[in-house]
Design a protein around this motif. Structure first.
Motif, mmCIF file in Angstrom:
data_model
loop_
_atom_site.group_PDB
_atom_site.id
_atom_site.type_symbol
_atom_site.label_atom_id
_atom_site.label_comp_id
_atom_site.label_asym_id
_atom_site.label_seq_id
_atom_site.Cartn_x
_atom_site.Cartn_y
_atom_site.Cartn_z
ATOM 1 N N GLY A 114 95.134 33.041 110.394
ATOM 2 C CA GLY A 114 94.652 32.258 108.713
ATOM 3 C C GLY A 114 94.354 34.051 108.689
ATOM 4 O O GLY A 114 94.573 33.855 106.785
ATOM 5 N N VAL A 115 92.809 34.239 108.859
ATOM 6 C CA VAL A 115 92.320 35.297 108.272
ATOM 7 C C VAL A 115 93.092 36.278 108.279
ATOM 8 O O VAL A 115 93.517 37.381 107.159
ATOM 9 C CB VAL A 115 91.109 35.525 108.911
ATOM 10 N N VAL A 116 94.221 36.850 109.680
ATOM 11 C CA VAL A 116 94.841 38.143 109.386
ATOM 12 C C VAL A 116 95.846 37.800 108.543
ATOM 13 O O VAL A 116 96.033 38.793 107.834
ATOM 14 C CB VAL A 116 95.022 38.745 111.220
ATOM 15 N N SER A 117 96.062 36.647 108.323
ATOM 16 C CA SER A 117 97.637 37.000 107.346
ATOM 17 C C SER A 117 97.209 37.032 106.234
ATOM 18 O O SER A 117 98.220 37.884 105.276
ATOM 19 C CB SER A 117 98.107 35.607 108.356
ATOM 20 N N ALA A 118 96.190 36.996 105.934
ATOM 21 C CA ALA A 118 95.638 36.905 104.235
ATOM 22 C C ALA A 118 95.683 37.840 104.403
ATOM 23 O O ALA A 118 96.001 38.769 103.310
ATOM 24 C CB ALA A 118 94.170 35.912 104.159
ATOM 25 N N LEU A 119 94.750 39.023 104.364
ATOM 26 C CA LEU A 119 95.207 40.206 105.320
ATOM 27 C C LEU A 119 96.348 40.955 104.699
ATOM 28 O O LEU A 119 96.110 41.690 103.344
ATOM 29 C CB LEU A 119 94.119 40.609 105.846
ATOM 30 N N GLN B 236 84.461 38.145 106.899
ATOM 31 C CA GLN B 236 83.004 38.352 106.147
ATOM 32 C C GLN B 236 83.401 39.579 105.525
ATOM 33 O O GLN B 236 82.460 39.153 104.323
ATOM 34 C CB GLN B 236 81.726 37.520 106.679
ATOM 35 N N MET B 237 83.972 40.454 106.406
ATOM 36 C CA MET B 237 84.339 41.229 105.582
ATOM 37 C C MET B 237 85.345 40.931 104.586
ATOM 38 O O MET B 237 85.323 42.691 104.222
ATOM 39 C CB MET B 237 84.266 42.250 107.003
ATOM 40 N N PHE B 238 85.850 40.965 104.088
ATOM 41 C CA PHE B 238 86.890 40.983 102.858
ATOM 42 C C PHE B 238 86.460 41.348 101.679
ATOM 43 O O PHE B 238 86.619 42.358 101.033
ATOM 44 C CB PHE B 238 87.658 39.873 103.089
ATOM 45 N N GLY B 239 84.329 41.115 100.980
ATOM 46 C CA GLY B 239 84.627 41.299 100.411
ATOM 47 C C GLY B 239 83.793 42.813 100.475
ATOM 48 O O GLY B 239 84.568 43.662 99.126
ATOM 49 N N PRO B 240 83.210 42.905 101.240
ATOM 50 C CA PRO B 240 82.476 44.613 101.464
ATOM 51 C C PRO B 240 83.155 45.396 101.467
ATOM 52 O O PRO B 240 83.004 46.639 100.711
ATOM 53 C CB PRO B 240 81.177 43.990 102.694
ATOM 54 N N TYR B 241 84.095 44.936 102.378
ATOM 55 C CA TYR B 241 85.419 46.239 102.562
ATOM 56 C C TYR B 241 86.704 46.256 101.865
ATOM 57 O O TYR B 241 87.396 47.115 102.602
ATOM 58 C CB TYR B 241 86.187 46.513 104.236
ATOM 59 N N GLY B 246 91.802 49.498 105.635
ATOM 60 C CA GLY B 246 92.085 50.803 107.158
ATOM 61 C C GLY B 246 91.143 50.010 108.047
ATOM 62 O O GLY B 246 91.561 49.392 109.014
ATOM 63 N N PRO B 247 89.909 49.678 107.841
ATOM 64 C CA PRO B 247 89.054 49.394 108.892
ATOM 65 C C PRO B 247 89.276 47.657 109.231
ATOM 66 O O PRO B 247 89.290 47.078 110.563
ATOM 67 C CB PRO B 247 87.502 49.126 108.735
ATOM 68 N N LEU B 248 89.560 47.044 108.706
ATOM 69 C CA LEU B 248 90.123 45.661 108.372
ATOM 70 C C LEU B 248 91.202 45.096 108.716
ATOM 71 O O LEU B 248 91.301 44.413 109.627
ATOM 72 C CB LEU B 248 90.195 44.331 106.579
ATOM 73 N N TYR B 249 91.776 46.409 108.818
ATOM 74 C CA TYR B 249 93.520 46.562 109.371
ATOM 75 C C TYR B 249 93.633 46.634 111.417
ATOM 76 O O TYR B 249 93.548 45.841 111.973
ATOM 77 C CB TYR B 249 94.728 47.189 108.625
ATOM 78 N N ALA B 250 92.122 47.506 111.010
ATOM 79 C CA ALA B 250 91.825 47.968 112.478
ATOM 80 C C ALA B 250 91.252 46.624 113.371
ATOM 81 O O ALA B 250 91.446 46.382 114.589
ATOM 82 C CB ALA B 250 91.204 48.944 112.677
ATOM 83 N N ALA B 251 90.306 45.978 113.164
ATOM 84 C CA ALA B 251 89.799 44.918 113.346
ATOM 85 C C ALA B 251 90.792 43.605 113.853
ATOM 86 O O ALA B 251 91.229 42.848 114.247
ATOM 87 C CB ALA B 251 88.624 44.367 112.426
#
Lengths: 291, 279
Positions: A114-119, B236-241, B246-251
């Motif tokens: 769910g975290v990924v789909s939210a992103l 947790q990194m949604f806010g800081p990043y 980009g890095p969030l998509y990588a993770a």
């Protein structure tokens, strides 16, 4: 069945028995106990407060929102996912080759976190995203996650995306169990092609449809990750859910007594709703003579 | 029905085209995630299909990029592996054991336990969340692997599925093995488990996937950075990043790909297993 062997039976089931004592019976009793206290998770002492937690919860706008939003999510998610799953299943069932390959492909969204789909959704709906840029080009400017209805709809849509392939698998196995001869017999009896789906497929599909509907209704009572990640329950309380509210009260506001009362209310609402839904689905099936 | 033969070719093509288009729409979010993780940062979240690529996002994950603060991504990935595999293996092993007893042994209380499993499975688990946390905290397992694993060491669903499957295995197999002097443990793991390969694949994949993507419990049961699972760290990194997606998509790609690859590898067995499962 063979002769009795109590020792072996209890030995083999002991992992479950121990587990259910520690992680079911003790927590269950503890929840009831907590719900009548004002304990706040860190204080060494607490007071018994009777039913005041329940009173407070029943008057809380957050709890009202969690209660009603469950049914709002239902209204969006259940018809959407059912229509998509039946559509996918019927479409794939009619293919001659690569049936399995397609079904596996449609199932992949179920594996997402769910975290990924939210992103991904956040990215696709960001202000600079091509979708919003194009919409602004024709004069439409929507703050998708900042508007109550669209926020609710987006979360419902993410869930529908996730579960469509899974439910389509269940419905496909229902379709496969329908004999070709039934269709041939119906054709002889003069059932037209257009009526085939409603008069034959749907009734024979009822058992697998029942399964997916129960599963889908169940999903709406446990929404957490997508909401936590995308909206935090907002805007206002527009997407607040039971799990979200319990999490917030227990672990952000540290009101474990109050949160336990909310959890009890949540499970009562869940129990009653699921019971009514099951009964309605059964009546619906019987009325049409499908069961 | 004159002309139906002539139409069927066209109809078939339309069907395939429709199925392919629909499938593309359904898997597009994954495609978007992977492409965005490799995309030039000027293109991320600005095009539907990025065209310029770089490894900057992955590099950023391990060096902290402009923020200079590295986050324990690799460590979190290992935590996810440790926790998910241990949990899943325990859920499978206990599932087989309990289900074997419920399906194939005759003992006092069998029916009651069998019925209770079903009740437990449909019980709204949210009501147990706070006390479960308190139990883990009181016994000193807060912020440990055991705290993450033990509350998810038994799966009601796995017990339920295996019980149904084992009930369908003819009693003769077991009696024959007993005559040969095999113990119940041996029967369980040498006969019952090999017979249930396809359903085991289904149960394993579902449990692993569910454990791998768990958020609520993994967030509550842990406080130190070194204990975070990948899913929680990403969350947790949604806010800081926030301004560096980009890095969030990588993770996200690192989080999602293992489970998809595993699924594709097992997909043949999975399909067989689903067929039984849904009967």
């Amino acid at each position: 069945m063979e002769q009795r062997n109590n020792k072996l039976g209890w030995l083999f089931t002991s992992p479950y028995l121990i587990y259910s004592v520690i992680f079911f019976f003790i927590p269950l009793i503890w929840t009831f106990f907590l719900s009548v206290t004002d304990w706040n998770l860190i204080k060494p002492t607490f007071n018994f407060v009777g039913i005041s937690n329940f009173k407070e919860a029943l008057q809380s706008p957050n709890v009202h929102a969690a209660f009603w939003n469950t049914y709002r999510f239902m209204l969006i998610f259940v018809p959407l996912v059912t229509a998509l799953a039946v559509g996918v299943a019927v479409l794939v069932h009619g293919l001659h080759r690569f049936k399995g390959l397609f079904l596996i492909g449609f199932f992949l969204p179920y594996l997402s976190s769910g975290v990924v789909s939210a992103l991904i959704v956040k990215g696709l709906l960001s202000y600079t995203s091509p979708i919003n840029t194009a919409l602004r080009g024709i004069g439409i400017n929507v703050d998708w996650l900042g508007t109550p209805f669209t926020a609710l709809f987006i979360v419902g849509l993410i869930l529908a995306w996730k579960f469509t392939g899974y439910y389509a698998l269940i419905i496909t196995s229902g379709l496969e169990s329908i004999d070709k001869e039934v269709y041939e017999a119906a054709a002889i009896d003069g059932v037209k092609d257009g009526q085939r789906f409603w008069r034959i497929t749907l009734p024979l599909l009822y058992p697998s449809l029942y399964t997916t509907l129960i599963l889908a209704f169940g999903v709406t009572f446990g929404i957490f990750t997508e909401v936590y990640q995308l909206t935090g329950g907002g805007p206002g309380n527009a997407t607040n859910t039971w799990q979200m509210e319990i999490f917030k009260q227990a672990f952000s506001n540290l009101q474990s007594g109050y949160a336990s009362a909310v959890a009890l209310l949540a499970s009562i609402a869940t129990f009653i709703s699921i019971y009514i839904i099951r009964k309605l689905l059964e009546v619906w099936g019987k009325r049409n003579g499908w069961v | 029905m004159v002309g139906s033969k002539r139409h069927s070719g066209a109809r078939r093509t339309i069907r395939y085209a429709l199925a392919i288009v629909l499938l593309l729409i359904m898997v597009y979010p994954y495609l978007y995630m992977v492409l965005s993780s490799f995309a030039d940062w000027a293109q991320i979240d600005k095009t539907l299909i990025p065209t310029k690529f770089t490894l900057r996002s992955y590099d950023w994950l391990f060096t902290g990029g402009d923020t200079g603060i590295t986050r324990p991504w690799l460590h979190a990935f290992m935590n996810s592996v440790i926790v998910s595999i241990s949990s899943t293996v325990l859920m499978m092993a206990f599932g087989v054991m309990v289900a074997y007893a419920l399906a194939k042994l005759n003992f006092f209380g069998r029916k009651a336990i069998d019925n209770f499993v079903l009740f437990h499975m449909f019980f709204p688990a949210i009501i147990l969340l706070i006390p479960t946390f308190l139990i883990i905290q009181r016994v000193g397992l807060y912020d440990t692997y055991f705290g993450l694993i033990l509350p998810k060491a038994v799966s009601l669903w796995a017990i339920f599925m295996y019980t149904n499957f084992f009930k369908a295995v003819p009693q003769v197999f077991i009696e024959a093995a007993r005559l040969d002097g095999a113990s119940d443990l041996k029967i369980m793991y040498r006969i019952m488990l090999p017979m249930s390969k396809s359903i085991t694949t289904v149960i394993f994949l579902f449990l692993l996937m569910e454990r791998w993507t768990e958020l609520l419990w993994d967030m509550i049961a842990v406080k130190s950075d070194s204990m975070l699972t990948l899913n929680v760290l990403l969350s947790q990194m949604f806010g800081p990043y926030g301004s560096f997606p980009g890095p969030l998509y990588a993770a996200s790609t690192i989080l999602t790909l293992p489970i998809i690859i595993m699924f594709v590898i097992f997909s043949k067995k999975f399909k067989e297993g689903m067929q039984f499962n849904l009967k």
